[in-house]
Scaffold this active site. Structure first.
Site, PDB file in Angstrom:
ATOM      1  N   HIS A 135      31.952   4.274  30.093  1.00  0.00           N
ATOM      2  CA  HIS A 135      31.266   5.139  29.124  1.00  0.00           C
ATOM      3  C   HIS A 135      32.062   6.456  29.051  1.00  0.00           C
ATOM      4  CE1 HIS A 135      28.357   6.531  26.444  1.00  0.00           C
ATOM      5  NE2 HIS A 135      27.299   6.683  27.219  1.00  0.00           N
ATOM      6  N   GLN A 138      30.829   9.799  27.415  1.00  0.00           N
ATOM      7  CA  GLN A 138      29.800  10.452  28.233  1.00  0.00           C
ATOM      8  C   GLN A 138      30.466  11.391  29.240  1.00  0.00           C
ATOM      9  OE1 GLN A 138      26.236  10.157  28.196  1.00  0.00           O
ATOM     10  NE2 GLN A 138      26.525  11.942  29.498  1.00  0.00           N
TER      11      GLN A 138
HETATM   12  N1  NVA Z   1      24.167   2.788  32.447  1.00  0.00           N
HETATM   13  C1  NVA Z   1      23.367   2.931  31.258  1.00  0.00           C
HETATM   14  C2  NVA Z   1      23.834   4.074  30.442  1.00  0.00           C
HETATM   15  C3  NVA Z   1      23.048   4.356  29.200  1.00  0.00           C
HETATM   16  C4  NVA Z   1      23.595   5.505  28.422  1.00  0.00           C
HETATM   17  C5  NVA Z   1      23.400   1.651  30.452  1.00  0.00           C
HETATM   18  O1  NVA Z   1      24.477   1.046  30.340  1.00  0.00           O
HETATM   19  O2  NVA Z   1      22.355   1.221  29.972  1.00  0.00           O
HETATM   20  N1   CP Z   2      23.856   8.795  27.163  1.00  0.00           N
HETATM   21  C1   CP Z   2      23.891   7.913  26.158  1.00  0.00           C
HETATM   22  O1   CP Z   2      24.903   7.240  25.900  1.00  0.00           O
HETATM   23  O2   CP Z   2      22.736   7.814  25.467  1.00  0.00           O
HETATM   24  P1   CP Z   2      22.393   6.759  24.341  1.00  0.00           P
HETATM   25  O3   CP Z   2      22.303   5.413  24.987  1.00  0.00           O
HETATM   26  O4   CP Z   2      21.103   7.218  23.760  1.00  0.00           O
HETATM   27  O5   CP Z   2      23.511   6.768  23.318  1.00  0.00           O
END
Ligand code: NVA
Ligand code: CP
Length: 311
Positions: A135, A138
């Protein structure tokens, strides 16, 4: 400081140098100031952005759409089930077509490979808006928020506690290591980041950065400037809920846990969405050490900066 990032994709963050991430962060601080000043820019005028979502999103979708749209660009949201991606049409072919119509693509989904194929076959910058493995956008917001809180990243200690093998933990470990932030992952044995990945972070880290993986809350939290957690069950892993609650309950971020840093200025971060009462208690996320709303806002400024520098 100038960086040549035009045309680059942002898929893992591991291939960005300290200087390149520094350029992105500087551009993000500037974009935030510009936004607050009320000045209007049209830097994405006549440009198009495809937003491909296999998983849900609030922040990432809103950040990309508003950052691009408010500067005159045209974002096109394509949700799961809207297009033929991987069903009826190969990802490669979809990518080729998108590359002919869009200036850049954001992908949020399951397989990291899909983001990589999109980048390879579209020929335009592809931004990873979250996969099972990474991610990275982020992490840019996380670094920006730390920098706002402390004025510097160098030598600070960030402790991620919880599911240490998930996308957010991995990207945070990589980004912090490159940028000079000592990083500790506090997680039970079963939820540690894989050894190979930790070793890779060791090869890209800034000189002097300490990377520590431990299951001990006491030693892990000691000296923390940042305490970071994420949901115990990531999207696509819903069947693991019971097991995660069993493994991670001792790692819940409570006010008592925050005090283990031994510092009064320790901040709390969470990528959100949060499940209050599970990975973090309400008093911590709503408390004075929490920076989660700044962090969420910074998604937009960092994502705008990323698009400004790569488009
Ligand atoms: N680790 C979480 C992050 C969401 C922004 C997911 O992958 O669901
Ligand atoms: N933190 C983040 O990626 O949030 P969303 O899943 O709402 O995009």
């Amino acid at each position: 400081m100038s960086c040549r990032l035009k045309g680059r994709s942002f898929l893992t963050l591991l291939d960005y140098s300290e200087e390149e991430i520094r350029c992105l962060l500087e551009a993000a601080h500037k974009a935030k100031k510009e936004k607050k000043s009320g000045k209007i820019f049209r830097r994405f005028a006549s440009k198009t952005l495809a937003l491909l979502f296999e998983k849900r999103s609030t922040r990432t979708r809103c950040a990309f759409e508003t950052a691009f749209g408010e500067e005159g660009g045209h974002p096109v949201f394509l949700g799961a089930g809207d297009i033929h991606l991987g069903e009826k049409e190969s990802i490669e072919d979809t990518a080729r077509v998108m590359g002919r119509m869009f200036d850049c693509i954001m992908f949020r989904g399951y397989e990291q490979k899909t983001a990589e194929i999109l980048a390879e076959y579209s020929g335009v910058p592809v931004y990873n808006g979250l996969t099972d493995l990474f991610h990275p956008t982020q992490t840019l917001a996380d670094l920006m928020t730390m920098e706002e809180a402390f004025g510097t990243l160098n030598g600070k200690k960030c402790v991620y506690i919880g599911d240490g093998r998930n996308n957010v933990a991995r990207s945070l470990l990589a980004g912090c290591s490159i940028m000079g932030v000592h990083t500790t992952i506090v997680a039970p044995e079963e939820l540690r980041p894989d050894r190979e990945f930790v070793a890779r972070c060791g090869t890209i880290k800034k000189a002097g950065v300490k990377i520590e993986i431990t299951d001990s809350v006491d030693t892990g939290l000691d000296g923390a400037d940042v305490v970071y957690t994420d949901v115990w069950v990531s999207m696509g892993e819903e069947e693991k809920e019971e097991e995660r609650v069993r493994l991670l309950t001792p790692y819940r971020v409570t006010e008592t846990l925050m005090k283990k840093s031994g510092k009064s200025e320790t901040i709390f971060l969470h990528c959100l969405p949060a499940v209050k009462g599970k990975e973090v208690t309400a008093p911590v996320i709503e408390g004075s050490s929490s920076r989660v709303w700044d962090q969420a806002e910074n998604r937009k400024h960092t994502i705008k900066a990323l698009m400004l520098l790569t488009l």
